[in-house]
Motif scaffolding. Sequence first.
Motif, PDB file in Angstrom:
ATOM      1  N   TYR A   1     -23.271 -31.482 -62.137  1.00  0.00           N
ATOM      2  CA  TYR A   1     -24.005 -30.273 -62.522  1.00  0.00           C
ATOM      3  C   TYR A   1     -23.061 -29.173 -63.002  1.00  0.00           C
ATOM      4  O   TYR A   1     -23.316 -28.501 -64.017  1.00  0.00           O
TER       5      TYR A   1
ATOM      6  N   LEU B   1     -29.116 -29.976 -62.219  1.00  0.00           N
ATOM      7  CA  LEU B   1     -29.388 -29.282 -60.960  1.00  0.00           C
ATOM      8  C   LEU B   1     -30.644 -29.841 -60.301  1.00  0.00           C
ATOM      9  O   LEU B   1     -30.694 -30.029 -59.082  1.00  0.00           O
ATOM     10  N   ARG B   2     -31.663 -30.123 -61.105  1.00  0.00           N
ATOM     11  CA  ARG B   2     -32.876 -30.728 -60.540  1.00  0.00           C
ATOM     12  C   ARG B   2     -32.556 -32.065 -59.856  1.00  0.00           C
ATOM     13  O   ARG B   2     -33.014 -32.332 -58.746  1.00  0.00           O
TER      14      ARG B   2
ATOM     15  N   GLU C   1     -30.453 -34.266 -52.703  1.00  0.00           N
ATOM     16  CA  GLU C   1     -30.051 -33.610 -51.457  1.00  0.00           C
ATOM     17  C   GLU C   1     -31.257 -33.418 -50.541  1.00  0.00           C
ATOM     18  O   GLU C   1     -31.180 -33.616 -49.334  1.00  0.00           O
ATOM     19  N   LYS C   2     -32.365 -33.010 -51.152  1.00  0.00           N
ATOM     20  CA  LYS C   2     -33.582 -32.792 -50.360  1.00  0.00           C
ATOM     21  C   LYS C   2     -34.054 -34.107 -49.737  1.00  0.00           C
ATOM     22  O   LYS C   2     -34.451 -34.164 -48.571  1.00  0.00           O
TER      23      LYS C   2
ATOM     24  N   ARG D   1     -20.633 -23.356 -55.054  1.00  0.00           N
ATOM     25  CA  ARG D   1     -20.245 -23.626 -53.668  1.00  0.00           C
ATOM     26  C   ARG D   1     -18.755 -23.458 -53.393  1.00  0.00           C
ATOM     27  O   ARG D   1     -18.271 -23.845 -52.335  1.00  0.00           O
TER      28      ARG D   1
ATOM     29  N   TYR E   1     -23.323 -32.768 -57.595  1.00  0.00           N
ATOM     30  CA  TYR E   1     -23.009 -31.347 -57.735  1.00  0.00           C
ATOM     31  C   TYR E   1     -21.903 -31.148 -58.780  1.00  0.00           C
ATOM     32  O   TYR E   1     -21.955 -30.237 -59.605  1.00  0.00           O
TER      33      TYR E   1
ATOM     34  N   GLU F   1     -26.076 -22.057 -58.751  1.00  0.00           N
ATOM     35  CA  GLU F   1     -25.617 -22.587 -57.469  1.00  0.00           C
ATOM     36  C   GLU F   1     -24.116 -22.801 -57.552  1.00  0.00           C
ATOM     37  O   GLU F   1     -23.661 -23.650 -58.327  1.00  0.00           O
TER      38      GLU F   1
ATOM     39  N   THR G   1     -29.638 -33.065 -58.681  1.00  0.00           N
ATOM     40  CA  THR G   1     -28.806 -32.791 -57.504  1.00  0.00           C
ATOM     41  C   THR G   1     -29.674 -32.368 -56.325  1.00  0.00           C
ATOM     42  O   THR G   1     -29.553 -32.895 -55.206  1.00  0.00           O
ATOM     43  N   GLN G   2     -30.546 -31.404 -56.587  1.00  0.00           N
ATOM     44  CA  GLN G   2     -31.362 -30.863 -55.501  1.00  0.00           C
ATOM     45  C   GLN G   2     -32.364 -31.886 -54.971  1.00  0.00           C
ATOM     46  O   GLN G   2     -32.602 -31.969 -53.767  1.00  0.00           O
ATOM     47  N   ALA G   3     -32.921 -32.674 -55.873  1.00  0.00           N
ATOM     48  CA  ALA G   3     -33.884 -33.690 -55.437  1.00  0.00           C
ATOM     49  C   ALA G   3     -33.228 -34.694 -54.489  1.00  0.00           C
ATOM     50  O   ALA G   3     -33.787 -35.082 -53.458  1.00  0.00           O
TER      51      ALA G   3
END
Lengths: 398, 398, 398, 398
Positions: free
Chosen positions: C321, C105-106, C112-113, C348, C318, C346, C108-110
């Motif tokens: 994850y 998840l870290r 995406e950000k 979706r 994602y 998270e 993925t989010q990094a």
Amino acid sequence: MAQVCILGGGFIGRFYADSLTGRRGKDQVSVVYARKEETAIRFAKDFQVAHYTTNMEEAIAHPATEFVVIALPNYLHEEAVMLCVKHKKAVLCTKPLGRTADEALRMTQACEKAGIFAGYLEDLCYTPKFLKSLKSIQSGALGRILWAKSRETHPGPHSDWFWDIQKAGGGAVLDLGCHCIEIARNFIGKDVKPVEVMCWADTQVKPIDAEDHAIGLVKYENGAIGQFEVSWTFRGGMDLRDEVMGTEGTIWINSFLRTGFEMFTSGAGKSYVAEKAESDSGWQFPVGDEAHELGYTNMFTDMFDAYEKGESPMETFYDGYVVNAIIDAAYRSAKTKLWEPVQLPEWRGQEGLSKPSVFQEYDADHWFIKEEILPNGDKKLILKVKATGEIIEKETWV
Amino acid sequence: MAQVCILGGGFIGRFYADSLTGRRGKDQVSVVYARKEETAIRFAKDFQVAHYTTNMEEAIAHPATEFVVIALPNYLHEEAVMLCVKHKKAVLCTKPLGRTADEALRMTQACEKAGIFAGYLEDLCYTPKFLKSLKSIQSGALGRILWAKSRETHPGPHSDWFWDIQKAGGGAVLDLGCHCIEIARNFIGKDVKPVEVMCWADTQVKPIDAEDHAIGLVKYENGAIGQFEVSWTFRGGMDLRDEVMGTEGTIWINSFLRTGFEMFTSGAGKSYVAEKAESDSGWQFPVGDEAHELGYTNMFTDMFDAYEKGESPMETFYDGYVVNAIIDAAYRSAKTKLWEPVQLPEWRGQEGLSKPSVFQEYDADHWFIKEEILPNGDKKLILKVKATGEIIEKETWV
Amino acid sequence: MAQVCILGGGFIGRFYADSLTGRRGKDQVSVVYARKEETAIRFAKDFQVAHYTTNMEEAIAHPATEFVVIALPNYLHEEAVMLCVKHKKAVLCTKPLGRTADEALRMTQACEKAGIFAGYLEDLCYTPKFLKSLKSIQSGALGRILWAKSRETHPGPHSDWFWDIQKAGGGAVLDLGCHCIEIARNFIGKDVKPVEVMCWADTQVKPIDAEDHAIGLVKYENGAIGQFEVSWTFRGGMDLRDEVMGTEGTIWINSFLRTGFEMFTSGAGKSYVAEKAESDSGWQFPVGDEAHELGYTNMFTDMFDAYEKGESPMETFYDGYVVNAIIDAAYRSAKTKLWEPVQLPEWRGQEGLSKPSVFQEYDADHWFIKEEILPNGDKKLILKVKATGEIIEKETWV
Amino acid sequence: MAQVCILGGGFIGRFYADSLTGRRGKDQVSVVYARKEETAIRFAKDFQVAHYTTNMEEAIAHPATEFVVIALPNYLHEEAVMLCVKHKKAVLCTKPLGRTADEALRMTQACEKAGIFAGYLEDLCYTPKFLKSLKSIQSGALGRILWAKSRETHPGPHSDWFWDIQKAGGGAVLDLGCHCIEIARNFIGKDVKPVEVMCWADTQVKPIDAEDHAIGLVKYENGAIGQFEVSWTFRGGMDLRDEVMGTEGTIWINSFLRTGFEMFTSGAGKSYVAEKAESDSGWQFPVGDEAHELGYTNMFTDMFDAYEKGESPMETFYDGYVVNAIIDAAYRSAKTKLWEPVQLPEWRGQEGLSKPSVFQEYDADHWFIKEEILPNGDKKLILKVKATGEIIEKETWV
């Protein structure tokens, strides 16, 4: 109940005895003959046979002998059959019936004249898959049969005499082709006359006088084709496969190497895997119940049932003779390199068949050839114009 | 010779009769019982059975009855067995033995107390492929067994009572899982104690109270795992497959849909193809001799032979009871979602086994993990250092 | 055209490079990083890579690097991804994405950000057979999916770090289960929520801390079941099979050991046969084009095409994850022996699905259960009476 | 990068374009010619081709044309090739090269004289399974090749002109046999001279002048045998199988109907399954990536790579000419019913080969024939006595 005398204590004799005993069958092996006494003794012990002898006529004439099962080398078949005729014993002979059609016809006629029951032990025309296929074909599931191929190849037979052309009468064609020919003949129809044969045969690997590899085509009067592929040079086990093409369908049979049973082993705990397997480690392809899958149990059931009902068995000496006649033509063809006619001085089936028409009507003006859906969804219809013979296509785009 | 009384004239009763007659066997069906008279009459006629009745006890007590074969719905097994006990007749009961282990244990104990022969008709532990596999496994060809999976799925059973949870006692787990559990148990070793069970079960498609799909894991005391996959919702025919993993090898068995027999038909000449086939056109996968491939003939052979020799058959009521105990645990697990212990108030096998060591020595300093050849020809050896537990690799480049 | 930097010169890095080069593709490997210089040099030479280095950040930051392909041990994935984020390079990461869902998840989010393209290299969701199956399933050919099983077993991975639970993060479940889980998830529907997991895992053969054999069930919100079977103890090669059951059909895929290519060899002329093959004599089962059959070429095509079109690839971080979250639940379950919830902070996809109804109307008074043709030609129809719940059968005799 | 002009917008042209585009390849289709404008327009749109025309010479001469790919009916091949010669464009021609060896030789010589690159698009000699087999055979894994059989049968081709003997130049032998002949020739060795041919051919089902079913044997100078089985009357889909027998091994390839991908569907959600599939319900056997499995992608890779390197491709016009010469002999044989010599006015391979010796020494006194283990564990050794020629067996009893 059938009281059986087995002539011959070798590989095939043992396979027959296995099939006859130990299955809660009502039939029994009561007498065994072998050329060597030690073989006879061992056989009698292994299969609990009451009487053994090294004298063939004594075995046949024995009061405990009702059926004689000939499991001898080819060159001894005629002698053994004639002794059965002499002593009026029902006789079942292993394949091939004779070394030649002449031998086979003599045996056939002698038995018929004597009025004794004579069955041809063509086990591969009794396998469970074969019998169910034959029923499907006879029910029309495949339409008109166009081609029937049978293949038997393995790394070579078990006994010395097979490799001696005098004793065997031939090589792989006689040993294995007899199966393949009769399988195809059944699928095409036993009353359809085999007309001519083309055969390639060669000795590619083994230091022998007979052929160790051959391929043959048998043309039938109605235009159908039988094909045999036989070899003693195949690597990987025993390959037994049949294929049939009909206007309405297809059959593929694998009787030995791919039957839904697969085993990998590092080689730990070595044991017998399958007839003619080449190795006992790595991927193995055993057959569940070899004797049953190879047709032996159904074959003896048919033979003894037919005898008791006073009927003919599915495979008779006459069938053995037709097979020998096709083999004779194959051997001639292998030498002359010509399509050789099948010589059948005695033919009991249909005469004068011809190939069916290929014209199927699509509408008043066209013969039908084909229709198909293409990968992109388009449709195609292909027709022949009756009046002009022109071939046209009609396309429907998606 | 065995004189057999069959209780039940439905699908399975007919399959049993087929297996017992028409194969030149010395055994015969002499009495048949069915609930409806028309069924009994038809059965007697189809299989040439001398006596028929709609009174179960009369059938069992009949002087022509030596063996009673129970081919009835599950909820009638105990009643039928107890009548056999009463009349001291040898009894063979179809699968599953009981609806619960309690029922099964009562039947087992009653027969043992009465001293009557009692065989459990677990046909799939008698298929030719199973028997040969078992022999290979027992010879060590697969090494130590790690996992044994058995799968039986099809589009659902033949008779109304199967779908009624009261009469059947359960759904697909009881109907099909009983086979799968006993197959795996044989491969892992019948004397190895089943310890606990995890089962998922659901009613996904059919409007019934019982499960129509389930998957279960059975843990054995020595660390081996049995797995069953059962369903009444499968599309495509009857899927019967087993897989075994051992430290030295693998077995894959396909008993029904892929056995080396393939047929394509346009649908011309429609005829019966195979049990639970879904269509009679397109690609078909018949089985040569269904009754034999499904184990029926070998099963009765073992039963009658064992009886005559005064021995136990391969599959006994006690085995049926162990299977029921595992199924009971599976049903509890499907509800509680926990690994449920197998409750075996009576256990006759080994006790106190534990998982074997995983340490195999490579040299004085290392445990062996693996060696391999890579696509480019490099070699890799992977070891564990005894002293430190560190895992290292040694590479040899081409 | 994509300019690719590969991180990692081991087995999987080489497989990736093989898939990217030598096929007249427009993409190229321009930079390679390996921990050991000799590995980097050899790799650069074998695949004509212009730049090599033993400094990971240098490789990522290199101007010739447009895409970073992470082919490193699991414990280095997060570090490498974060460097891509830092240098704003598109990143493709091998499977599994993380050792845990937290790591995944870290990452993925990094990404995406940072707005960088991030693809999950789940090759087995790109095999030709998988893609065609998915299309068939999505077209409705199998109806509602009930169960999707994926199996990957072989004799163990290629490199030391796989066998070290700290570096790998787990054993066979993490290494192989990640494939199986994502395959089943695709077939069932990626927007259907995985709810809970039951997993058995054990160390049966290898002297390691992680599991070398595991079986798991993944329950989805709509009642469908995913199943994975993974092992490093399998004998016989690499077994890659998927099975899907739907209300309208079935799919069976064999991706490796039985693909229509069979070879027997005495062992003459030894050469590389297939990944993880155990022997080079006897029956062999090679795969034609391994990289293509394992999905590598389709995978990179999708990744680069998606990037160029500004779309998401089929398999994203994602997805990686979600797979990790399922694996986390599996590991918890293996310890607690409970069905463990899948923790997805998270999510979706869809929420609140339930199992569809099992009631299909036959007529005004009955629900439909089944109809069948029996071996003797009889027909049976089984129905449930709506009013009473009673199950009845209607038989039509031949 | 190759700029390709495709001549012909039909089935095979589309298959070629599919293989060339959409795979991140660096090559592109830049020009298309079709006889009908609507076909050309549709093709250009479907495959993003910049230029289209209904004038063949214009297409060939077009500046955007570097390579010409001929995907036209057989009777137009020579004309198209000669235009390529005229305009000095590299040319790739679909199979068969000519309708006769005369045509093929003229094309071959014209290209060689003009110094243009000329590749023969024999896709089935580029399938992944074929290439790996060829490599195994060349490495010696099968020993000396004895027999190579290739089979292609299906329910008939897609376009009207195939069925017109004037336009096509023949029937199933020319259309399908060209593949089979070249496959076998590769396995046996391209430098081994084909000597003579025996062919049976008949029109069994379709209302056409050409043959719709044929079987042929091709004898090579070293005694090896090639076999082809071709038909437009097969039911069940497209059957593509090869088999090879060598002294050390066996290869079985199934390229289409059994490739490890099996699907059952009730027919819900109808979609395209596979080339020449006959139905969209019941058991289906799709191929994962048809274009790749049929060899198209590898074929173009070899062609363009060879061109860029200034080498010969694996399949040249010369190979196409040899195939045509074998087909010519086959057609003569089908009429004369004789083994017909292959007429090769131009032969570039070895001359004067003969069949290798079959004598393998066992010890000073014996030639080796065979050894085997029998079902009961006995061992048999069969030898030929050098001095006498006698065949003997030595048995070791268990």
